[in-house]
Design an enzyme around this catalytic site. Sequence first.
Site, PDB file in Angstrom:
ATOM      1  CE  LYS A 218      16.721  71.547 -15.046  1.00  0.00           C
ATOM      2  NZ  LYS A 218      16.664  70.136 -15.462  1.00  0.00           N
TER       3      LYS A 218
ATOM      4  CG  ASP B 167       7.805  70.458 -11.090  1.00  0.00           C
ATOM      5  OD1 ASP B 167       8.162  69.321 -10.732  1.00  0.00           O
ATOM      6  OD2 ASP B 167       8.554  71.246 -11.699  1.00  0.00           O
TER       7      ASP B 167
ATOM      8  CG  ASP C  46       8.601  66.117 -15.411  1.00  0.00           C
ATOM      9  OD1 ASP C  46       7.723  65.409 -14.875  1.00  0.00           O
ATOM     10  OD2 ASP C  46       9.775  65.756 -15.568  1.00  0.00           O
TER      11      ASP C  46
END
Length: 906
Positions: free
Chosen positions: A654, A835, A560
């Site tokens: 986050k 991603d 990732d």
Amino acid sequence: MNALNIGRNDFSEIELAAIPYNILSEHYGDQAAREQLALEHEAYELGRQRFLKMLERQVKAGEFADNAAAKPLVLTLHPQLTKRIDDWKEEQANARGKKPRAYYPIKHGVASELAVSMGAEVLKEKRGVSSEAIALLTIKVVLGNAHRPLKGHNPAVSSQLGKALEDEARFGRIREQEAAYFKKNVADQLDKRVGHVYKKAFMQVVEADMISKGMLGGDNWASWKTDEQMHVGTKLLELLIEGTGLVEMTKNKMADGSDDVTSMQMVQLAPAFVELLSKRAGALAGISPMHQPCVVPPKPWVETVGGGYWSVGRRPLALVRTHSKKALRRYADVHMPEVYKAVNLAQNTPWKVNKKVLAVVNEIVNWKHCPVGDVPAIEREELPPRPDDIDTNEVARKAWRKEAAAVYRKDKARQSRRCRCEFMVAQANKFANHKAIWFPYNMDWRGRVYAVSMFNPQGNDMTKGSLTLAKGKPIGLDGFYWLKIHGANCAGVDKVPFPERIKFIEENEGNILASAADPLNNTWWTQQDSPFCFLAFCFEYAGVKHHGLNYNCSLPLAFDGSCSGIQHFSAMLRDSIGGRAVNLLPSDTVQDIYKIVADKVNEVLHQHAVNGSQTVVEQIADKETGEFHEKVTLGESVLAAQWLQYGVTRKVTKRSVMTLAYGSKESLVRQQVLEDTIQPAIDNGEGLMFTHPNQAAGYMAKLIWDAVTVTVVAAVEAMNWLKSAAKLLAAEVKDKKTKEVLRKRCAIHWVTPDGFPVWQEYRKQNQARLKLVFLGQANVKMTYNTGKDSEIDAHKQESGIAPNFVHSQDGSHLRMTVVHANEVYGIDSFALIHDSSGTIPADAGNLFKAVRETMVKTYEDNDVIADFYDQFADQLHESQLDKMPAVPAKGDLNLRDILESDFAFA
């Protein structure tokens, strides 16, 4: 009742399609050919059933007007009824003599008796509900009742119309007269209530509270009498019939065919509209497939339409998900072989259901107390016990209702999640005995790759854990190393160097093997960050331990990106500061940008707790009544203390940091903090310190915003530059003297490094959003459609460019990684999520290299910012050139360092 007559769709042309059957039969055998076409046929049948079920649910709830079959009709009839209402208002205003009972409620939104006592001058200020809103309300109520046999009587419909208009007038005044208060304190809470009864009860409480504070002029609502409501509703029905012909009044028939004079009139849809709605509903039901996985490799993409599934179907798949066929046609002649190859490699990857994980899923999802927190419970959480004195103790009643409301709010989300969970489990069981299944893929208009079916490897932890790749290889020593890294990542031990991740696995080997041996009794695995993916790892780890390094392992291991949006901005700008924060540079430790930001926020919190501003209490005078009410603005010292008590970790920051690269603004960060952190904390009893949630969210949003923008300065600069470019392109240039248009507003176009063209073209709709207090909202026509493209929406062009540009870059990087990994390293199994790139353990080491090599190649071979400028510079007018900021300067990041970074994609 005048029900819709929706014909049954015949999808036999899918299952009996000769050409795809012959192709599939030749390559995969008759049985596989029949099963694949049967699945494609079933997808349309399931889609039809889903559509009709939704239609039935909306009809029963009186919400038929919100169904896709009815929306175009609402859009068409709305201006017609609006005009008829306006005409009637004017006719009555100019008429002599006593006004009809319905006039004042419809014209001014007040009861007739009150209107007469007000006098003409005061009455002029009472604008009432707009004709547009009355028209929408009337159409929605009537369409909502025309299909319900017990609700379709004329008196019932008239009464409901009258009540609905009174509610709109009564509670709509809160939105109109106290707009700022409504937006800040009421709107979001109102939207959370489900159903008219609960919405109205909430608004009654709001109204009473506002009046007690001297708002709304301090006046209680003068209710309309029942007969007045009936007059209003009857008049609206008449105007609807006169203006649109949507409904007609009928009576039950006697045996001889004559009207039953003893029966009440029924409000029924006119036959022409029944036929129109039936045809549209049938057509929509036939083009709403619920796509499923394939049992043979998907049809390769060779052009922009018709890949993925083998039969043509009513709605063939498009390679690119666009808003119109016209937009899709742009790609028809585009030469982009690498793009086609990447998508075909992705969908040609065989998968299978992980039966061991599925067996556990089948059991655990039905446990009353499931140890996996993300599994939605079977039943609603129990309501808090009602206080014995709830009927007499106002404080106790309010406290209980607040706790109960949190339970109901969570249950609404639980029901939705439970339905999705049960669907995914059913799909996994359906395909469990297939040796291999495949997932067709296509892209959004920015080039991000998506699986088409609802059940797919891009799903949640349970779905991903229930799937594994179908083709494995002997794991070998290197593959076993990467399997351990993957296991630690699934456990949430992913912010430490690789040796520490390996150490975590080896120290917990006993727990891992026990979980694999008896997962229903040894539930240690449920405590991990991604429990089902971790359980899948446990089974594979046990397999290696039992069979050795020749064990054939097909578990997908993913690499990732580390906040990929900022990674791409840092790479394209050679920003070493931002690049270091997102692991583009070699380091002995993992850089955690979310924690970096959280640490900066905590520094400020400790400063504010000691030296921050104090709480301010103001007495605010109401402009109309002069009465005072208290306004409390919490000081920095109080807000900081609240957040320090709660604890600010990377979890709090986050999402806000992640979405910065995708164009989020401080206002969005505030909403994210409120939804992701504060509200859940309040619901579960851990957020009692947040006495003023909105203020706490706004305070934290500013701290996060300030911290992240000084951490990734270059990324912020690039986003601002992109916005400037989009703003100039979307601007209309006129001659200052003659006002002649010298350059029209332009859309934005660019090409990604692997050749995928992106068109960003947000246009203004020839419609406006009209929102009613209780009956929802709808788009209504502002002008008649001329068939020409509407004007470019400058605001959306500017706000959308940063996220769309960076999404297109990470989409390109993913596709280039797939092609490079296949051509250079022979990898042919891919697990892809935007991603994140994954493959089997034996090939993981090569994919680890490939994802870095393509990142370096992307930005060594392409100056994407300069290329973007070159593609639009010629479209600027000469008068705009000096307004365009210089292309952002590049920093000193050495792209080759990415090759040596362990944690860039890990």
